[in-house]
Design an enzyme around this catalytic site. Structure first.
Site, mmCIF file in Angstrom:
data_model
loop_
_atom_site.group_PDB
_atom_site.id
_atom_site.type_symbol
_atom_site.label_atom_id
_atom_site.label_comp_id
_atom_site.label_asym_id
_atom_site.label_seq_id
_atom_site.Cartn_x
_atom_site.Cartn_y
_atom_site.Cartn_z
ATOM 1 N N HIS A 1 0.861 -1.185 0.000
ATOM 2 C CA HIS A 1 0.000 0.000 0.000
ATOM 3 C C HIS A 1 0.896 1.233 0.000
ATOM 4 O O HIS A 1 1.676 1.450 0.927
ATOM 5 C CB HIS A 1 -0.932 0.016 1.216
ATOM 6 C CG HIS A 1 -1.871 1.186 1.208
ATOM 7 N ND1 HIS A 1 -3.104 1.149 0.587
ATOM 8 C CD2 HIS A 1 -1.745 2.438 1.736
ATOM 9 C CE1 HIS A 1 -3.699 2.314 0.739
ATOM 10 N NE2 HIS A 1 -2.901 3.124 1.431
ATOM 11 N N CYS A 2 0.787 2.040 -1.041
ATOM 12 C CA CYS A 2 1.632 3.223 -1.192
ATOM 13 C C CYS A 2 0.938 4.412 -0.538
ATOM 14 O O CYS A 2 -0.151 4.818 -0.966
ATOM 15 C CB CYS A 2 1.897 3.501 -2.668
ATOM 16 S SG CYS A 2 3.001 4.897 -2.955
#
Length: 356
Positions: free
Chosen positions: A203-204
């Site tokens: 998850h960025c």
């Protein structure tokens, strides 16, 4: 009664404040996570504007070259805008959710499918199968959208997923404890997005979305463009320092500070680009590398073998041409195949391009 009155008064007071009126006009900002994601996007855009704007403000020689040779600056601005567009394009793209594949229904098919293991999967006790089916029916009945409930065929989905795993796993091994849906291999639940993501990588936080099966290639291109922009901008700042034009000392100081920041950004970006290039060539994800010993179906596999790799050429085709196989699920390959691939390369293997 008093609590209701108190809450209504609090709502009226908050609506009278500037922040309350802003949230009333933009309901999407009421979510804290949404506000944080928008703030990060705003910060990143401001950083790009700061580095690019300071360059043209400090460098009078660059402004002169722009008037004489506008094509040079035009190419730089095209890369500048393309990087920002790619950022927002990746940020608002879907990583590929398990629920989307479930809705696709019959459009889903499996690669590496081991048909002989299909019958073995259904040799499990019937109570395991029934428990999973009950959970799936509860999900579809709780869903507020009736059309979605009719599209999801729990029994078909269960049979497809059971065919992707090797025999011997219980229903708890592949049922998400948060979504209560059956996860195909390489999937993981993201706590930030609150959904199960296909081929989950990470998850960025800067993008505000997950990186998964459908947007991993877009993420790679964004990193590539950001790296090229960082190199070009740093080169222009170095030209500013070494130029013989008369300029104030504070301009050199600002340029040195920005160059130091760009150097750290370049080191981070080039390492990230090389790492994700390696992932693309070997058909792996960050989650699988970091958590390989904790993923049940990857335990016992040879450590030097990439389980889902189909060769460099086909890995790149699958990585880049994600639109053609967005509903394709990868099955866990048999251990026998992985042990055969773990054998050392011979001259014949090298000539026949076995790695490709």
């Amino acid at each position: 009664m008093t609590s209701v009155v108190g809450s209504s008064i609090a709502v009226r007071e908050s609506s009278g404040r500037p922040s309350g009126r802003c949230l009333g006009r933009f309901p999407c900002l009421d979510d804290r996570a949404t506000r944080s994601a928008l703030c990060l996007k705003l910060i990143l855009v401001l950083l790009h504007v700061m580095f690019g704007g300071a360059l043209f403000i400090l460098d009078t020689e660059l402004r002169r070259r722009t008037r004489e040779h506008p094509w040079y600056t035009a190419i730089y601005l095209v890369l500048y805008l393309a990087t920002l567009i790619q950022y927002f394009f990746t940020s608002y793209s879907s990583p590929g959710y398990v629920i989307d594949v479930m809705m696709a229904g019959s459009g889903t098919h499996a690669t590496f499918a081991n048909l002989s293991s299909f019958d073995q999967c259904f040799a499990y006790p019937t109570n395991i199968y029934n428990n999973v089916m009950i959970k799936q029916r509860q999900i579809t009945t709780r869903n507020k959208n009736p059309s979605l409930s009719t599209q999801i065929n729990s029994s078909v989905w269960l049979r497809q997923v059971m065919d992707l795993y090797p025999p011997g796993f219980s229903s708890r091994s592949w049922t998400c404890s948060y979504c209560h849906i059956i996860q195909p291999p390489r999937s993981k639940h993201c706590h930030d997005c609150d959904k199960c993501v296909l081929q989950f990588d990470h998850h960025c936080a800067w993008l505000g979305t997950c990186i998964g099966k459908r947007n991993h290639c877009r993420f790679w291109w964004y990193i590539f463009e950001e790296t090229m922009l960082c190199i070009w901008t740093g080169t222009l700042y170095i030209d500013l320092l070494v130029s013989k034009a008369m300029k104030s000392w504070w301009k050199d100081l600002i340029a040195i500070i920005l160059i130091v920041i760009l150097v750290f950004c370049f080191i981070f970006l080039i390492l990230l680009l090389l790492f994700h290039s390696y992932l693309a060539l070997t058909n792996q994800t960050t989650h699988e590398i970091m958590r390989r010993q904790r993923i049940l179906y990857l335990r016992g596999f040879p450590s030097k073998v990439h389980p889902f790799s189909k060769g460099i050429y086909r890995n790149l085709i699958a990585f880049c041409c994600f639109c053609d196989d967005k509903h394709t699920l990868e099955a866990v390959p048999p251990v026998e195949d992985l042990e055969a691939r773990a054998q050392p390369y011979t001259c014949i293997d090298i000539i026949s391009c076995r790695c490709c």
